[in-house]
Scaffold this motif. Structure first.
Motif, PDB file in Angstrom:
ATOM      1  N   GLY A  81      15.668   4.183   0.099  1.00 31.42           N
ATOM      2  CA  GLY A  81      16.148   3.966   1.457  1.00 31.42           C
ATOM      3  C   GLY A  81      16.599   2.536   1.636  1.00 31.42           C
ATOM      4  N   THR A  82      16.896   2.174   2.866  1.00 32.19           N
ATOM      5  CA  THR A  82      17.262   0.796   3.197  1.00 32.19           C
ATOM      6  C   THR A  82      16.630   0.420   4.525  1.00 32.19           C
ATOM      7  OG1 THR A  82      19.300   1.475   4.328  1.00 32.19           O
ATOM      8  CG2 THR A  82      19.497   0.872   1.995  1.00 32.19           C
ATOM      9  N   GLN A  91      18.532  -4.099   2.916  1.00 32.95           N
ATOM     10  CA  GLN A  91      17.647  -4.250   1.769  1.00 32.95           C
ATOM     11  C   GLN A  91      17.197  -2.875   1.292  1.00 32.95           C
ATOM     12  OE1 GLN A  91      14.309  -6.846   2.458  1.00 32.95           O
ATOM     13  NE2 GLN A  91      13.566  -6.668   0.352  1.00 32.95           N
ATOM     14  N   VAL A  92      17.179  -2.697  -0.026  1.00 35.35           N
ATOM     15  CA  VAL A  92      16.774  -1.433  -0.629  1.00 35.35           C
ATOM     16  C   VAL A  92      15.255  -1.285  -0.532  1.00 35.35           C
ATOM     17  CG1 VAL A  92      16.743  -0.073  -2.762  1.00 35.35           C
ATOM     18  CG2 VAL A  92      18.738  -1.491  -2.209  1.00 35.35           C
ATOM     19  N   THR A  93      14.800  -0.061  -0.229  1.00 35.03           N
ATOM     20  CA  THR A  93      13.368   0.259  -0.214  1.00 35.03           C
ATOM     21  C   THR A  93      13.106   1.426  -1.164  1.00 35.03           C
ATOM     22  OG1 THR A  93      13.565   1.844   1.620  1.00 35.03           O
ATOM     23  CG2 THR A  93      13.103  -0.467   2.209  1.00 35.03           C
ATOM     24  N   TYR A  94      11.872   1.502  -1.640  1.00 32.67           N
ATOM     25  CA  TYR A  94      11.431   2.632  -2.459  1.00 32.67           C
ATOM     26  C   TYR A  94      10.051   3.016  -1.973  1.00 32.67           C
ATOM     27  CZ  TYR A  94      10.846   5.637  -6.548  1.00 32.67           C
ATOM     28  OH  TYR A  94      10.664   6.725  -7.383  1.00 32.67           O
ATOM     29  N   HIS A  95       9.882   4.261  -1.577  1.00 35.95           N
ATOM     30  CA  HIS A  95       8.637   4.737  -0.946  1.00 35.95           C
ATOM     31  C   HIS A  95       8.227   3.798   0.191  1.00 35.95           C
ATOM     32  CE1 HIS A  95       7.535   8.166  -3.485  1.00 35.95           C
ATOM     33  NE2 HIS A  95       8.064   7.501  -4.482  1.00 35.95           N
ATOM     34  N   GLY A  96       9.212   3.308   0.945  1.00 36.55           N
ATOM     35  CA  GLY A  96       8.962   2.460   2.106  1.00 36.55           C
ATOM     36  C   GLY A  96       8.786   0.986   1.799  1.00 36.55           C
ATOM     37  N   HIS A  97       8.665   0.601   0.526  1.00 31.92           N
ATOM     38  CA  HIS A  97       8.479  -0.812   0.167  1.00 31.92           C
ATOM     39  C   HIS A  97       9.830  -1.512   0.026  1.00 31.92           C
ATOM     40  CE1 HIS A  97       4.228  -0.345  -0.781  1.00 31.92           C
ATOM     41  NE2 HIS A  97       4.525   0.692  -1.539  1.00 31.92           N
ATOM     42  N   PRO A  98      10.074  -2.579   0.812  1.00 31.24           N
ATOM     43  CA  PRO A  98      11.263  -3.392   0.558  1.00 31.24           C
ATOM     44  C   PRO A  98      11.174  -3.982  -0.862  1.00 31.24           C
ATOM     45  CG  PRO A  98      10.326  -3.903   2.711  1.00 31.24           C
ATOM     46  CD  PRO A  98       9.328  -3.048   1.982  1.00 31.24           C
ATOM     47  N   GLY A 128       5.686   0.426  -9.594  1.00 36.40           N
ATOM     48  CA  GLY A 128       5.474   1.563 -10.474  1.00 36.40           C
ATOM     49  C   GLY A 128       6.442   2.698 -10.161  1.00 36.40           C
ATOM     50  N   ALA A 129       6.546   3.630 -11.071  1.00 37.43           N
ATOM     51  CA  ALA A 129       7.507   4.729 -10.951  1.00 37.43           C
ATOM     52  C   ALA A 129       7.307   5.568  -9.692  1.00 37.43           C
ATOM     53  CB  ALA A 129       7.436   5.622 -12.187  1.00 37.43           C
ATOM     54  N   ARG A 130       6.099   5.562  -9.115  1.00 36.37           N
ATOM     55  CA  ARG A 130       5.835   6.337  -7.897  1.00 36.37           C
ATOM     56  C   ARG A 130       5.798   5.455  -6.650  1.00 36.37           C
ATOM     57  NH1 ARG A 130       2.222   8.399 -11.695  1.00 36.37           N
ATOM     58  NH2 ARG A 130       2.827  10.431 -12.468  1.00 36.37           N
TER      59      ARG A 130
END
Length: 156
Positions: A81-82, A91-98, A128-130
């Motif tokens: 997400g962003t 800014q790019v996010t992954y599982h909610g983490h910026p 991590g991958a998750r």
């Protein structure tokens, strides 16, 4: 022709979509960008909100994109997400983490000097991958597996 200068030290998606993929090392699997540069999360951030700007963002530049990020090998595309930063950039996010780069890694793929560093009031970790803070699998390293390594890695 490429311009020389400070801006060249931080990886960029050059206006295209940011791409994330999973890299494997002897210590485990963690996220990198499409060129293999390590990305990090900041424990102080809350889901959907970055608490790293100013001097912090000079040391830990945000992974930014102008379009929706793309999922490479091993990435859950639904977890990408962003968020909109205070300066208006995405800014790019992954599982909610910026997500961030670490300036000391410069533009060298495969560097992970920012792993388990305490700066700007909280810890920084490879992702991590998750989407969790990275935990090396090998057991080698500092010998602390508690996750509360307060002084870790303070060079620079």
């Amino acid at each position: 022709m490429f311009a020389a200068g400070c801006g060249g030290a931080i990886p960029s998606s050059d206006g295209g979509p940011a791409v994330l993929k999973v890299s494997s090392s002897a210590d485990g699997r963690y996220l990198v960008d499409g060129q293999g540069h390590s990305v990090y999360l900041f424990e102080k951030d809350e889901s959907g909100e970055s608490y790293c700007d100013g001097a912090c963002a000079a040391v830990w530049p945000p992974l930014e994109t102008s379009t929706a990020p793309s999922a490479g090998a091993g990435i859950d595309s639904g977890a990408l997400g962003t968020i909109k930063r205070d300066d208006g950039d995405m800014q790019v996010t992954y599982h909610g983490h910026p997500l961030y780069y670490y300036a000391a890694d410069a533009s060298t793929p495969g560097k992970d000097k920012g792993e388990d560093i305490e700066q700007f009031g909280a810890g920084w970790y490879l992702v991590g991958a998750r989407g969790e803070p990275f935990e090396p699998e090998s057991g080698s390293g500092s010998g602390s597996n508690s996750g509360s390594n307060i002084g870790g890695g303070g060079y620079g």
